[in-house]
Design a protein around this motif. Structure first.
Motif, PDB file in Angstrom:
ATOM      1  N   ARG A 139       0.851  -1.187   0.000  1.00 34.27           N
ATOM      2  CA  ARG A 139       0.000   0.000   0.000  1.00 34.27           C
ATOM      3  C   ARG A 139       0.888   1.239   0.000  1.00 34.27           C
ATOM      4  NH1 ARG A 139      -5.232  -0.294   1.069  1.00 34.27           N
ATOM      5  NH2 ARG A 139      -5.103   1.368  -0.494  1.00 34.27           N
ATOM      6  N   ASN A 140       0.683   2.091  -0.984  1.00 34.13           N
ATOM      7  CA  ASN A 140       1.410   3.365  -1.013  1.00 34.13           C
ATOM      8  C   ASN A 140       0.659   4.369  -1.879  1.00 34.13           C
ATOM      9  OD1 ASN A 140       2.023   2.802  -3.720  1.00 34.13           O
ATOM     10  ND2 ASN A 140       4.062   2.015  -3.237  1.00 34.13           N
ATOM     11  N   GLY A 141       1.264   5.504  -2.154  1.00 33.07           N
ATOM     12  CA  GLY A 141       0.575   6.575  -2.873  1.00 33.07           C
ATOM     13  C   GLY A 141       0.466   6.362  -4.369  1.00 33.07           C
ATOM     14  N   HIS A 142       1.124   5.331  -4.899  1.00 35.45           N
ATOM     15  CA  HIS A 142       1.123   5.080  -6.347  1.00 35.45           C
ATOM     16  C   HIS A 142      -0.151   4.370  -6.781  1.00 35.45           C
ATOM     17  CE1 HIS A 142       5.008   6.552  -7.597  1.00 35.45           C
ATOM     18  NE2 HIS A 142       5.624   5.884  -6.653  1.00 35.45           N
ATOM     19  N   THR A 143      -1.265   5.113  -6.794  1.00 36.85           N
ATOM     20  CA  THR A 143      -2.537   4.502  -7.187  1.00 36.85           C
ATOM     21  C   THR A 143      -2.631   4.341  -8.696  1.00 36.85           C
ATOM     22  OG1 THR A 143      -3.432   6.727  -6.964  1.00 36.85           O
ATOM     23  CG2 THR A 143      -3.860   5.199  -5.162  1.00 36.85           C
ATOM     24  N   ASP A 144      -1.697   4.937  -9.414  1.00 38.31           N
ATOM     25  CA  ASP A 144      -1.654   4.805 -10.868  1.00 38.31           C
ATOM     26  C   ASP A 144      -0.268   4.296 -11.265  1.00 38.31           C
ATOM     27  OD1 ASP A 144      -3.018   5.502 -13.491  1.00 38.31           O
ATOM     28  OD2 ASP A 144      -1.129   6.595 -13.708  1.00 38.31           O
ATOM     29  N   LYS A 145      -0.204   3.569 -12.377  1.00 37.34           N
ATOM     30  CA  LYS A 145       1.075   2.995 -12.801  1.00 37.34           C
ATOM     31  C   LYS A 145       2.088   4.085 -13.181  1.00 37.34           C
ATOM     32  CE  LYS A 145       2.872  -0.009 -16.403  1.00 37.34           C
ATOM     33  NZ  LYS A 145       2.555  -0.545 -17.738  1.00 37.34           N
ATOM     34  N   PHE A 146       1.566   5.183 -13.774  1.00 38.99           N
ATOM     35  CA  PHE A 146       2.467   6.254 -14.214  1.00 38.99           C
ATOM     36  C   PHE A 146       3.229   6.834 -13.020  1.00 38.99           C
ATOM     37  CE2 PHE A 146       3.408  10.714 -15.249  1.00 38.99           C
ATOM     38  CZ  PHE A 146       4.093  10.546 -16.438  1.00 38.99           C
ATOM     39  N   LYS A 182       0.514  14.133 -16.216  1.00 34.69           N
ATOM     40  CA  LYS A 182      -0.211  14.140 -14.949  1.00 34.69           C
ATOM     41  C   LYS A 182       0.189  12.924 -14.110  1.00 34.69           C
ATOM     42  CE  LYS A 182      -4.176  16.867 -16.512  1.00 34.69           C
ATOM     43  NZ  LYS A 182      -3.792  18.070 -15.744  1.00 34.69           N
ATOM     44  N   LEU A 183       0.690  13.228 -12.927  1.00 35.64           N
ATOM     45  CA  LEU A 183       1.081  12.172 -11.985  1.00 35.64           C
ATOM     46  C   LEU A 183       0.087  12.141 -10.831  1.00 35.64           C
ATOM     47  CD1 LEU A 183       3.243  10.238 -10.578  1.00 35.64           C
ATOM     48  CD2 LEU A 183       4.113  12.341  -9.514  1.00 35.64           C
ATOM     49  N   ASP A 184      -0.541  11.005 -10.611  1.00 38.80           N
ATOM     50  CA  ASP A 184      -1.394  10.827  -9.431  1.00 38.80           C
ATOM     51  C   ASP A 184      -0.552  10.239  -8.315  1.00 38.80           C
ATOM     52  OD1 ASP A 184      -3.581  11.711 -10.825  1.00 38.80           O
ATOM     53  OD2 ASP A 184      -4.387   9.703 -11.232  1.00 38.80           O
ATOM     54  N   TYR A 185      -0.543  10.935  -7.180  1.00 35.42           N
ATOM     55  CA  TYR A 185       0.217  10.377  -6.061  1.00 35.42           C
ATOM     56  C   TYR A 185      -0.414  10.767  -4.727  1.00 35.42           C
ATOM     57  CZ  TYR A 185       3.947   8.630  -3.176  1.00 35.42           C
ATOM     58  OH  TYR A 185       4.645   7.925  -2.230  1.00 35.42           O
ATOM     59  N   ALA A 186      -0.748   9.785  -3.950  1.00 35.24           N
ATOM     60  CA  ALA A 186      -1.258   9.964  -2.583  1.00 35.24           C
ATOM     61  C   ALA A 186      -2.375  11.000  -2.524  1.00 35.24           C
ATOM     62  CB  ALA A 186      -0.111  10.341  -1.636  1.00 35.24           C
ATOM     63  N   GLY A 187      -3.323  10.882  -3.420  1.00 37.38           N
ATOM     64  CA  GLY A 187      -4.527  11.714  -3.332  1.00 37.38           C
ATOM     65  C   GLY A 187      -4.478  13.009  -4.113  1.00 37.38           C
ATOM     66  N   PHE A 188      -3.339  13.310  -4.737  1.00 36.24           N
ATOM     67  CA  PHE A 188      -3.225  14.552  -5.506  1.00 36.24           C
ATOM     68  C   PHE A 188      -2.696  14.290  -6.910  1.00 36.24           C
ATOM     69  CE2 PHE A 188      -3.238  15.751  -1.122  1.00 36.24           C
ATOM     70  CZ  PHE A 188      -4.049  16.864  -1.099  1.00 36.24           C
ATOM     71  N   THR A 189      -3.110  15.140  -7.833  1.00 37.25           N
ATOM     72  CA  THR A 189      -2.620  15.042  -9.197  1.00 37.25           C
ATOM     73  C   THR A 189      -1.644  16.193  -9.461  1.00 37.25           C
ATOM     74  OG1 THR A 189      -4.695  14.037  -9.931  1.00 37.25           O
ATOM     75  CG2 THR A 189      -3.282  15.000 -11.632  1.00 37.25           C
ATOM     76  N   VAL A 190      -0.478  15.845  -9.917  1.00 39.62           N
ATOM     77  CA  VAL A 190       0.567  16.820 -10.204  1.00 39.62           C
ATOM     78  C   VAL A 190       0.693  16.962 -11.714  1.00 39.62           C
ATOM     79  CG1 VAL A 190       3.021  17.366  -9.942  1.00 39.62           C
ATOM     80  CG2 VAL A 190       1.814  16.087  -8.148  1.00 39.62           C
ATOM     81  N   THR A 191       0.545  18.180 -12.217  1.00 38.72           N
ATOM     82  CA  THR A 191       0.753  18.424 -13.638  1.00 38.72           C
ATOM     83  C   THR A 191       2.155  18.984 -13.823  1.00 38.72           C
ATOM     84  OG1 THR A 191      -1.597  18.903 -13.894  1.00 38.72           O
ATOM     85  CG2 THR A 191      -0.135  19.612 -15.681  1.00 38.72           C
TER      86      THR A 191
END
Lengths: 243, 243
Positions: A10-17, A218-227
């Motif tokens: 379990r970690n913040g990487h909810t998406d493969k990217f 766009k990076l999804d990490y631990a609940g936030f999306t970073v552009t």
């Protein structure tokens, strides 16, 4: 042999990217290894605190075919190498191998909404996506496992490749909302989130063959999306949004 | 996940007794990794010669149960440790992990009696019994896999334990018959056989709890049986016989 899942990552990487392509000692990314009920046995970890590093054997998600040759992303995505000369997922048996640093053994405890009442190991440095099945955990033995003089083949040339990371465009408006944000995987502080995302961006998550400075990722990490965009060896963070 | 055997290990360890308990860089023991027909594909190894070390993932033979705690032989056989703090075979998924040195890729070639016409990797340092199924081969990446400062927990104290090996009692009568002996796994020279057996004995293959200087042990290795005793930190080879 039929493998049984003993735990899930379990970690913040909810998406493969953005998931790092290899485990790395310097990675600050924290991953919780949450044991399945049958293996949530404290005595199975007796003595593990004496080891600073562990091996994780885990399953590559959704990989069900192999190819004799693959195209390592770090070689630009065009050069083919033999699958056994790479750590590619497209192997006959899609098992991943990662060395991680052991942070602590987390004992069962009640958490909001009933989360986290199983035995856990907290580790850093993993290259795993959230939800990855874990098949084995072994102690790292430096006298067997460490070969400082090992020759890294084609991976040698690109092993130190990094992007600089520039946060100037988005600070400070977006950052306060991060503090003490409670994510699916536990609490996270602004400082920790920034450390982790900076590391992820420094690893250059773009597909190997892309180098367009106007393109937004766009990076999804631990609940936030970073552009972010990438230009001349620097990742520029454009904005942060709640997922 | 269901694992497929991609190769089998072939070496002189036709019996479990004497198989090293961990892989070690300094081990001279040579093992051939012989690919199964489906995976005997030369291009799957493209680029592997650039790597000096490889990982082998393999199956512990005849292990079908696990225990939360185990008794590591190096701790005298009485102290119990959590299975995930050891490299014991009695794990939920009995997969072994060994780093080995790559000697060469051996191309298909005709050998006496049709043996050895499959693709092979020749490696040293493995802790495998003859016939061990191999599930995966990965390149060793020093920047991910090497942690010289790792703390080895309870394994630290015993990692340098060795026996001296004394051949004086059996030389030179038995040695000439070894030269160029053709074994099931290929040709072996006296020099090489002596190097390998000396290494095996130095690792102290006795069960952990035994320390009887009058007791004779028998090691089967590469077609010969070695009888030895152990007294005050030295293994004394008594005789060598053809198996």
């Amino acid at each position: 042999m039929e493998l049984k899942v003993i735990a899930y990552a379990r970690n913040g990487h909810t998406d493969k990217f953005g998931v790092p392509r290899q485990s790395r000692e310097e990675s600050p990314i924290e991953t919780r290894i949450v044991f399945e009920p049958e293996y949530s046995v404290l005595e199975a970890l007796r003595g593990i605190e004496g080891f600073s590093h562990l091996w994780l054997l885990w399953g590559f998600d959704k990989v069900d075919s192999w190819s004799p040759t693959v195209r390592p992303p770090r070689l630009g995505g065009n050069t083919r190498m033999g699958v056994f000369a790479t750590r590619s997922p497209f192997r006959p048996n899609p098992i991943g191998l990662s060395s991680v640093k052991l942070v602590k053994v987390a004992y069962p405890r009640p958490l909001p909404e009933g989360k986290g009442d199983k035995l856990e190991l907290v580790v850093t440095g993993a290259d795993l996506m959230d939800g990855t099945p874990i098949y084995d955990i072994k102690p790292y033995l430096s006298f067997s496992d460490c070969h400082p003089e090992a020759q890294n083949g084609f991976a040698e040339e690109t092993k130190d490749y990094r992007l600089k990371v520039d946060w100037d465009m988005c600070e400070p408006d977006y950052l306060p909302m991060l503090d003490r944000h409670w994510t699916d995987i536990g609490p996270i502080t602004t400082r920790k989130w920034l450390d982790e995302v900076t590391y992820i961006l420094s690893q250059d998550p773009r597909p190997a063959y892309q180098d367009d400075p106007t393109r937004e990722y766009k990076l999804d990490y631990a609940g936030f999306t970073v552009t972010f965009t990438v230009k001349e060896g620097t990742a520029f963070v454009q904005k942060i949004e709640k997922m």
